[in-house]
Design a protein around this motif. Structure first.
Motif, PDB file in Angstrom:
ATOM      1  N   THR A 119      15.889 -15.673  29.362  1.00 16.66           N
ATOM      2  CA  THR A 119      16.085 -15.456  30.801  1.00 16.66           C
ATOM      3  C   THR A 119      15.418 -14.167  31.267  1.00 16.66           C
ATOM      4  O   THR A 119      14.826 -14.119  32.349  1.00 16.66           O
ATOM      5  CB  THR A 119      17.590 -15.405  31.127  1.00 16.66           C
ATOM      6  N   GLN A 120      15.500 -13.125  30.463  1.00 12.92           N
ATOM      7  CA  GLN A 120      14.922 -11.847  30.863  1.00 12.92           C
ATOM      8  C   GLN A 120      13.399 -11.895  30.971  1.00 12.92           C
ATOM      9  O   GLN A 120      12.795 -11.047  31.630  1.00 12.92           O
ATOM     10  CB  GLN A 120      15.336 -10.745  29.883  1.00 12.92           C
ATOM     11  N   GLU A 121      12.789 -12.877  30.352  1.00 15.96           N
ATOM     12  CA  GLU A 121      11.333 -13.024  30.476  1.00 15.96           C
ATOM     13  C   GLU A 121      10.910 -13.330  31.910  1.00 15.96           C
ATOM     14  O   GLU A 121       9.756 -13.099  32.283  1.00 15.96           O
ATOM     15  CB  GLU A 121      10.839 -14.121  29.535  1.00 15.96           C
ATOM     16  N   TYR A 122      11.824 -13.844  32.729  1.00 17.88           N
ATOM     17  CA  TYR A 122      11.518 -14.164  34.128  1.00 17.88           C
ATOM     18  C   TYR A 122      11.819 -13.003  35.068  1.00 17.88           C
ATOM     19  O   TYR A 122      11.728 -13.159  36.285  1.00 17.88           O
ATOM     20  CB  TYR A 122      12.303 -15.398  34.559  1.00 17.88           C
ATOM     21  N   GLY A 126      14.728 -14.059  37.836  1.00 17.98           N
ATOM     22  CA  GLY A 126      15.263 -15.073  36.928  1.00 17.98           C
ATOM     23  C   GLY A 126      16.682 -14.770  36.513  1.00 17.98           C
ATOM     24  O   GLY A 126      17.517 -15.672  36.401  1.00 17.98           O
ATOM     25  N   CYS A 130      19.870 -17.114  37.405  1.00 18.50           N
ATOM     26  CA  CYS A 130      20.682 -17.649  36.316  1.00 18.50           C
ATOM     27  C   CYS A 130      22.158 -17.309  36.508  1.00 18.50           C
ATOM     28  O   CYS A 130      23.028 -18.172  36.351  1.00 18.50           O
ATOM     29  CB  CYS A 130      20.180 -17.103  34.980  1.00 18.50           C
TER      30      CYS A 130
END
Length: 350
Positions: A119-122, A126, A130
């Motif tokens: 999730t943190q990649e977005y 993001g 989420c």
């Protein structure tokens, strides 16, 4: 006899019993609606402001160099912000005649889900999406079970509490998930304060304002009060009771999602233990604020003041190095006193 019978104005005979308003609507709204939308609730809010003033005096006397400092006042507001957002959602649920024991677990699940590596990649967008999606999804599940199950709110939300806690533990495997997104971490820095006000406090203020408008100035709010005061009369008045209950629990879940992201900003991490006892704190704050557990009456302003009262008490205990168990006993006594005061006020009301 004929003259007496025709003495009623013709306009009144033609208007009839106001067909535009369903006959059950007045009964559905009733005294509880008037209390929740204004009136005597203002007196209760003023009394809570008086309690806060007394607590401020106590803090100034017992810890003059610490309590009134700018940093400590900011700390109180920040600590009140996360649980305050949860309390806004809880207030709607209780006014609507329900209860939600799963809010703390939903906060935990949303916080760990939005802090996973994937999730943190977005980025921050993001993570926010989420957290809100998880909170809203859990709230919808609660609402579907309660409104269309039908399962009583206590059982449905208790099941969600256990499930969400277990799912959060499974995601984290008992480990703390560290946030690495700089834009999220900077929200908690002093450099991001707006005129000395932390961003989390601004989020809390925005949710509070939106909740006040929703409860007091919209059909949604009037319907919430109606089904909490008398669900059968509300149904006869044409209010979709089941759909309204579904939306109430969805709203509570959405508030939990917002609170989860705020907690991530505050702690810089996601943990399966996040939100511990939030359900009890939110219910207690709503009760202190004048929300009646039986439903049909309550205010957003009162609930927010209840949060501030509890947070200030916690801060005072910490500054004076008092033990946690003493603090818990004091909180329990305050809750009992508030319920007894509510009962006395309700019995004295005409």
């Amino acid at each position: 006899m004929t003259q007496g019978a025709t003495s009623e104005p013709a306009s009144a005979r033609q208007a009839g019993p106001a067909p535009a308003e369903p006959p059950g609507r007045a009964r559905a709204l009733g005294p509880g609606a008037r209390a929740a939308l204004g009136g005597p609730a203002g007196i209760h809010s003023l009394s809570l402001l008086g309690v806060l003033a007394v607590l401020a005096v106590i803090g100034a006397v017992t810890a003059p160099d610490q309590f009134l400092s700018t940093s400590n006042l900011q700390l109180i507001l920040v600590q009140a912000s996360v649980i305050g957002v949860v309390t806004v959602g809880m207030t709607f649920v209780i006014i609507g005649g329900g209860i939600d024991l799963s809010v703390g677990a939903i906060v935990a699940l949303a916080s760990v889900w939005c802090t996973t590596v994937a999730t943190q990649e977005y980025g921050m967008a993001g993570m926010v999406f989420c957290a809100l999606a998880v909170g809203l999804g859990c709230g919808l599940v609660n609402g579907l079970l309660i409104a269309y199950g039908p399962i009583v709110p206590f059982v449905a939300t208790l099941a969600m509490l256990a499930s969400a806690r277990g799912f959060a533990l499974q995601i984290t495997d008992g480990r703390t998930q560290i946030v690495t997104v700089d834009s999220v971490l900077t929200l908690g820095d002093h450099d991001s304060y707006v005129l000395g006000v932390p961003p989390l406090v601004l989020f809390f203020a925005a949710v509070t304002a939106a909740g006040w408008v929703l409860l007091n100035r919209t059909t949604f709010g009037r319907r919430t009060v109606a089904i909490g005061g008398n669900p059968e009369a509300a149904r006869l008045a044409g209010i979709p009771v089941r759909r309204q209950r579904l939306m109430l629990y969805a709203l509570s879940g959405l508030c939990c999602g917002i609170a989860a992201f705020m907690l991530v900003v505050l702690s810089g991490s996601g943990q399966n233990t996040n939100g511990n006892l939030y359900e009890l704190n939110a219910i207690a704050a709503a009760i202190i604020g004048g929300t009646v557990l039986s439903g049909g009456r309550g205010t957003i302003v009162g609930s927010v003041l209840g949060v501030l009262v509890f947070t200030t008490i916690t801060n005072l205990f910490a500054l004076n190095n008092l033990q946690t168990e003493v603090q818990q006993i004091a909180q329990g006594a305050i809750i009992v006193a508030a319920v007894l005061l509510q009962r006395r006020t309700h019995l004295a009301a005409p």
